[in-house]
Design a protein around this motif. Structure first.
Motif, short mmCIF file in Angstrom:
data_model
loop_
_atom_site.label_atom_id
_atom_site.label_comp_id
_atom_site.label_asym_id
_atom_site.label_seq_id
_atom_site.Cartn_x
_atom_site.Cartn_y
_atom_site.Cartn_z
N PHE A 74 0.84 -1.18 0.00
CA PHE A 74 0.00 0.00 0.00
C PHE A 74 0.88 1.24 0.00
N ASN A 75 0.47 2.28 -0.73
CA ASN A 75 1.24 3.51 -0.81
C ASN A 75 0.28 4.69 -0.59
N GLY A 76 0.38 5.32 0.57
CA GLY A 76 -0.52 6.42 0.92
C GLY A 76 -0.42 7.62 0.00
N SER A 77 0.75 7.84 -0.60
CA SER A 77 0.88 8.99 -1.51
C SER A 77 0.01 8.82 -2.75
N LYS A 78 -0.34 7.58 -3.09
CA LYS A 78 -1.25 7.35 -4.22
C LYS A 78 -2.63 7.93 -3.91
N LEU A 79 -3.04 7.82 -2.64
CA LEU A 79 -4.32 8.41 -2.24
C LEU A 79 -4.27 9.92 -2.45
N ARG A 80 -3.18 10.56 -2.03
CA ARG A 80 -3.03 12.01 -2.20
C ARG A 80 -3.07 12.38 -3.68
N GLU A 81 -2.35 11.62 -4.51
CA GLU A 81 -2.33 11.89 -5.95
C GLU A 81 -3.73 11.82 -6.54
N LEU A 82 -4.47 10.76 -6.21
CA LEU A 82 -5.82 10.61 -6.75
C LEU A 82 -6.75 11.70 -6.25
N ARG A 83 -6.62 12.05 -4.98
CA ARG A 83 -7.45 13.12 -4.41
C ARG A 83 -7.17 14.44 -5.12
N ASN A 84 -5.90 14.73 -5.34
CA ASN A 84 -5.53 15.97 -6.03
C ASN A 84 -5.99 15.97 -7.49
N GLU A 85 -5.90 14.81 -8.16
CA GLU A 85 -6.39 14.71 -9.54
C GLU A 85 -7.88 15.04 -9.63
N LYS A 86 -8.64 14.63 -8.61
CA LYS A 86 -10.08 14.90 -8.58
C LYS A 86 -10.38 16.29 -8.01
N GLN A 87 -9.33 17.02 -7.65
CA GLN A 87 -9.45 18.36 -7.09
C GLN A 87 -10.34 18.38 -5.85
N LEU A 88 -10.07 17.41 -4.96
CA LEU A 88 -10.82 17.31 -3.71
C LEU A 88 -9.93 17.67 -2.54
N SER A 89 -10.46 18.42 -1.62
CA SER A 89 -9.74 18.68 -0.37
C SER A 89 -9.90 17.44 0.50
N ILE A 90 -9.09 17.35 1.54
CA ILE A 90 -9.24 16.23 2.49
C ILE A 90 -10.63 16.29 3.12
N ALA A 91 -11.10 17.50 3.43
CA ALA A 91 -12.42 17.66 4.04
C ALA A 91 -13.53 17.15 3.12
N LYS A 92 -13.44 17.47 1.83
CA LYS A 92 -14.46 17.02 0.86
C LYS A 92 -14.42 15.51 0.71
N LEU A 93 -13.21 14.93 0.60
CA LEU A 93 -13.09 13.48 0.50
C LEU A 93 -13.64 12.81 1.76
N SER A 94 -13.42 13.43 2.91
CA SER A 94 -13.94 12.90 4.17
C SER A 94 -15.47 12.83 4.13
N THR A 95 -16.08 13.89 3.64
CA THR A 95 -17.54 13.94 3.55
C THR A 95 -18.08 12.87 2.61
N ILE A 96 -17.45 12.74 1.45
CA ILE A 96 -17.91 11.78 0.44
C ILE A 96 -17.71 10.33 0.90
N SER A 97 -16.59 10.07 1.55
CA SER A 97 -16.22 8.69 1.89
C SER A 97 -16.65 8.25 3.28
N ASP A 98 -17.04 9.20 4.14
CA ASP A 98 -17.36 8.92 5.53
C ASP A 98 -16.14 8.37 6.28
N VAL A 99 -14.96 8.93 5.93
CA VAL A 99 -13.70 8.61 6.60
C VAL A 99 -13.20 9.93 7.18
#
Length: 183
Positions: A4-29
């Motif tokens: 597992f590579n956590g930086s891949k999560l950051r890359e995908l989140r940035n590609e979708k132009q999502l903040s951590i807060a927005k991803l949190s809301t969408i994913s319930d994480v």
């Protein structure tokens, strides 16, 4: 073996132009957990990874360093993707390649002595089948406890939350097949 590579999560989140807060809301994480995952401070459980993958409109393989080719039915020994959650002694080994359109997921679950794994469903239908290859596994579904020994199997409704707990003195290893896809 791919990790597992956590930086891949950051890359995908940035590609979708999502903040951590927005991803949190969408994913319930939680935002804190997402931040820790992105910095490789925490390896997420399979369920958390599934929620993040759904929110980012991808699959779990996107979070690993080397994703398997999409057109092969084989994953060779030593090259399976692993999710290792140190805090609960749980290791998920993904046994099926990331082929488009597959109908099943296939994982090996290893639990260290005394460790457990809680599954909370995130879809409306399906089945889960498990087979114990080593040790003893206690599976609790709707308050009912089933004790499985090496060679025993169980079939569950995937919509039901359940817990798997290692009750043996050695690692408990089981193989699980799920439909529809968890990951």
């Amino acid at each position: 073996m791919t990790q597992f590579n956590g930086s891949k999560l950051r890359e995908l989140r940035n590609e979708k132009q999502l903040s951590i807060a927005k991803l949190s809301t969408i994913s319930d994480v939680s935002t804190g957990l997402i931040s820790q995952i992105e910095r490789d401070l925490v390896v997420p459980s399979a369920l958390i990874l599934f929620r993040l993958a759904q929110a980012l409109e991808t699959d779990m393989y996107a979070f690993f360093e080397d994703t398997p080719p999409e057109d092969t039915p084989i994953i060779r020994k030593g090259s399976h993707s692993l999710l290792t959650a140190q805090e609960n002694g749980c290791i998920h080994k993904i046994l099926c390649p990331d082929n488009p359109g597959r109908m099943l997921d296939f994982v090996e679950l290893t639990l260290k002595k005394g460790c457990s794994y809680d599954y909370r469903p995130s879809f409306a239908q399906g089945e889960t089948c498990g087979y114990v290859t080593q040790g003893t596994l206690q599976v609790t579904v709707k308050g009912r406890v089933y004790t499985l020994q090496e060679g025993d199997s169980i079939t569950l409704d995937s919509t039901l939350p359940h817990q798997c707990k290692n009750t043996s003195d050695t690692d408990s290893v089981s193989v699980w097949v799920m439909t529809p896809k968890y990951f």
